[in-house]
Design an enzyme around this catalytic site. Structure first.
Site, PDB file in Angstrom:
ATOM      1  CB  CYS A  27      -0.922   0.000   1.218  1.00 11.07           C
ATOM      2  SG  CYS A  27      -2.087  -1.386   1.189  1.00 11.07           S
ATOM      3  CG  ASP A  28      -0.625   4.583  -2.298  1.00  6.13           C
ATOM      4  OD1 ASP A  28      -1.458   4.654  -1.363  1.00  6.13           O
ATOM      5  OD2 ASP A  28      -0.933   4.774  -3.490  1.00  6.13           O
ATOM      6  CG  MET A  29       3.009   7.647   1.662  1.00  3.06           C
ATOM      7  SD  MET A  29       4.011   9.127   1.512  1.00  3.06           S
ATOM      8  CE  MET A  29       3.543   9.979   3.003  1.00  3.06           C
ATOM      9  N   GLY A  30      -1.552   6.638   0.688  1.00  2.80           N
ATOM     10  CA  GLY A  30      -2.996   6.821   0.737  1.00  2.80           C
ATOM     11  C   GLY A  30      -3.716   5.596   1.277  1.00  2.80           C
ATOM     12  CB  VAL A  32      -5.357   2.518  -1.979  1.00  9.04           C
ATOM     13  CG1 VAL A  32      -6.566   3.136  -1.277  1.00  9.04           C
ATOM     14  CG2 VAL A  32      -4.570   3.575  -2.722  1.00  9.04           C
TER      15      VAL A  32
END
Length: 145
Positions: A27-30, A32
Site C-alpha cells: 500500500c502507498d501513503m494513501g 491503498v
C-alpha cells in the site's frame, strides 16, 4: 485455486482463478494498493496459469526462450486496501501464431467487486530475440493461425 481439470477450457482458451491477500507493504501513503503492485498480481497469476499448462519459465530459460510482455492495457475501477482478499481471474488465448493474450480481472472478496480489468499481450522470443511459436502451446491450442 481451482484444480487442474477445472482450469482447462476448450482450445484456444485456458483460464484460472488465483486467490491472494493484500499485504501492508503493498500500500502507498494513501493506504491503498499502489498501482504498480497490481501488475505484480497480474504477472503472478499469468505464471501460475502457464505453470498449470506445463509451461515452466525455468525450463524455457534453459532453452534460451523468453516470454515477454509487449503491451498492457489496464482499467483501474476501485482500490484494494491492506488485508483485502481478492481473486485474479485470468483467461489465456493465442492471438495468431506468435502473440499470446491474457484477459485478466481482479475482484475483491467476498463481495466480488471489480477492481481492475486488463489485457496483457506477449510473445515468446528465441535466443536471437526473434518472436517464435512456443512448441508447448501447439498441442493444447493448435496452430493458432
Amino acid at each position: 485455486m481451482s484444480n487442474k481439470s477445472e482450469q482447462r477450457l476448450p482450445a484456444p482458451y485456458a483460464a484460472m482463478d488465483l486467490e491472494l491477500k493484500v499485504r501492508d507493504y503493498e500500500c502507498d501513503m494513501g493506504h491503498v494498493v499502489n498501482n504498480a503492485v497490481y501488475l505484480n498480481y497480474l504477472e503472478h497469476a499469468r505464471h501460475e496459469l502457464l505453470q498449470s499448462l506445463g509451461i515452466s519459465f525455468a525450463e524455457l530459460a534453459k532453452r534460451s526462450i523468453d516470454l515477454v510482455v509487449t503491451r498492457i492495457e489496464a482499467d483501474f475501477k476501485a482500490s484494494l486496501t491492506s488485508g483485502d482478499s481478492f481473486v485474479v481471474r485470468t483467461a489465456f488465448e493465442r492471438k495468431g501464431r506468435l502473440r499470446l493474450a491474457f484477459n485478466q480481472s481482479i475482484y475483491r472478496l467476498p463481495d466480488n467487486k471489480l477492481m481492475l480489468n486488463a489485457v496483457v499481450t506477449g510473445a515468446a522470443l528465441n535466443e536471437r530475440g526473434r518472436p517464435m511459436v512456443l512448441p508447448e502451446l501447439e498441442e493444447p491450442f493448435g496452430s493458432g493461425v
